[in-house]
Design a protein around this motif. Structure first.
Motif, mmCIF file in Angstrom:
data_model
loop_
_atom_site.group_PDB
_atom_site.id
_atom_site.type_symbol
_atom_site.label_atom_id
_atom_site.label_comp_id
_atom_site.label_asym_id
_atom_site.label_seq_id
_atom_site.Cartn_x
_atom_site.Cartn_y
_atom_site.Cartn_z
ATOM 1 N N SER A 18 5.727 -10.290 -11.502
ATOM 2 C CA SER A 18 5.253 -11.527 -11.875
ATOM 3 C C SER A 18 5.152 -12.424 -10.737
ATOM 4 C CB SER A 18 6.099 -12.277 -13.072
ATOM 5 O OG SER A 18 6.525 -11.661 -13.915
ATOM 6 N N GLU A 34 11.082 -18.451 -13.926
ATOM 7 C CA GLU A 34 10.579 -17.335 -12.840
ATOM 8 C C GLU A 34 11.758 -16.674 -12.066
ATOM 9 O OE1 GLU A 34 6.616 -19.239 -11.283
ATOM 10 O OE2 GLU A 34 8.551 -20.168 -10.510
ATOM 11 N N GLN A 37 13.208 -14.315 -14.860
ATOM 12 C CA GLN A 37 12.083 -13.474 -14.843
ATOM 13 C C GLN A 37 12.156 -12.198 -14.160
ATOM 14 O OE1 GLN A 37 10.375 -12.936 -17.933
ATOM 15 N NE2 GLN A 37 9.810 -10.950 -17.306
ATOM 16 N N TYR A 38 12.318 -12.605 -12.903
ATOM 17 C CA TYR A 38 12.336 -11.670 -11.642
ATOM 18 C C TYR A 38 13.750 -11.143 -11.672
ATOM 19 C CZ TYR A 38 12.655 -10.279 -6.949
ATOM 20 O OH TYR A 38 12.709 -9.299 -5.640
ATOM 21 N N GLU A 41 13.676 -8.290 -14.504
ATOM 22 C CA GLU A 41 12.772 -7.054 -14.142
ATOM 23 C C GLU A 41 13.151 -6.235 -13.000
ATOM 24 O OE1 GLU A 41 8.670 -8.478 -13.467
ATOM 25 O OE2 GLU A 41 8.629 -9.535 -15.353
ATOM 26 N N ILE A 70 17.263 -12.429 -19.481
ATOM 27 C CA ILE A 70 16.461 -12.166 -20.452
ATOM 28 C C ILE A 70 16.813 -13.394 -21.577
ATOM 29 C CG2 ILE A 70 15.716 -11.209 -22.921
ATOM 30 C CD1 ILE A 70 15.806 -8.566 -21.198
ATOM 31 N N VAL A 73 15.630 -16.643 -20.005
ATOM 32 C CA VAL A 73 14.228 -16.915 -20.099
ATOM 33 C C VAL A 73 13.830 -17.287 -21.564
ATOM 34 C CG1 VAL A 73 12.054 -15.540 -20.258
ATOM 35 C CG2 VAL A 73 13.543 -15.235 -18.378
#
Length: 80
Positions: A18, A34, A37-38, A41, A70, A73
């Protein structure tokens, strides 16, 4: 980034995170969302690699980190 494999066997590309890695290299500060999320992943990738190497406890801990990221987020989405 280290070359890692997805569970599907495909190479992980820089676009798969992302744009977070671009932010790290350009010095742009990532938002908490962000960053979470990083982490979500990337920890999934690391967990997969650990599980493939029979490092089950490490894979479990990385899965817990992924789930927490998660959650972060999702809670950030609710704040919007």
């Amino acid at each position: 980034m280290t070359k890692a494999l997805r569970p599907s066997g495909k190479d992980l590309s820089a676009n798969d995170v992302s744009g977070a890695e671009d932010s790290v290299h350009t010095g742009r500060k990532m938002s908490p969302g962000e960053t979470a999320q990083y982490v979500a992943e990337f920890s999934a990738e690391l967990s997969y690699l650990a599980r493939e190497a029979n490092l089950d406890l490490l894979a479990y801990l990385l899965d817990m980190a992924r789930l927490e990221a998660i959650r972060a987020v999702q809670s950030g989405d609710k704040d919007d």
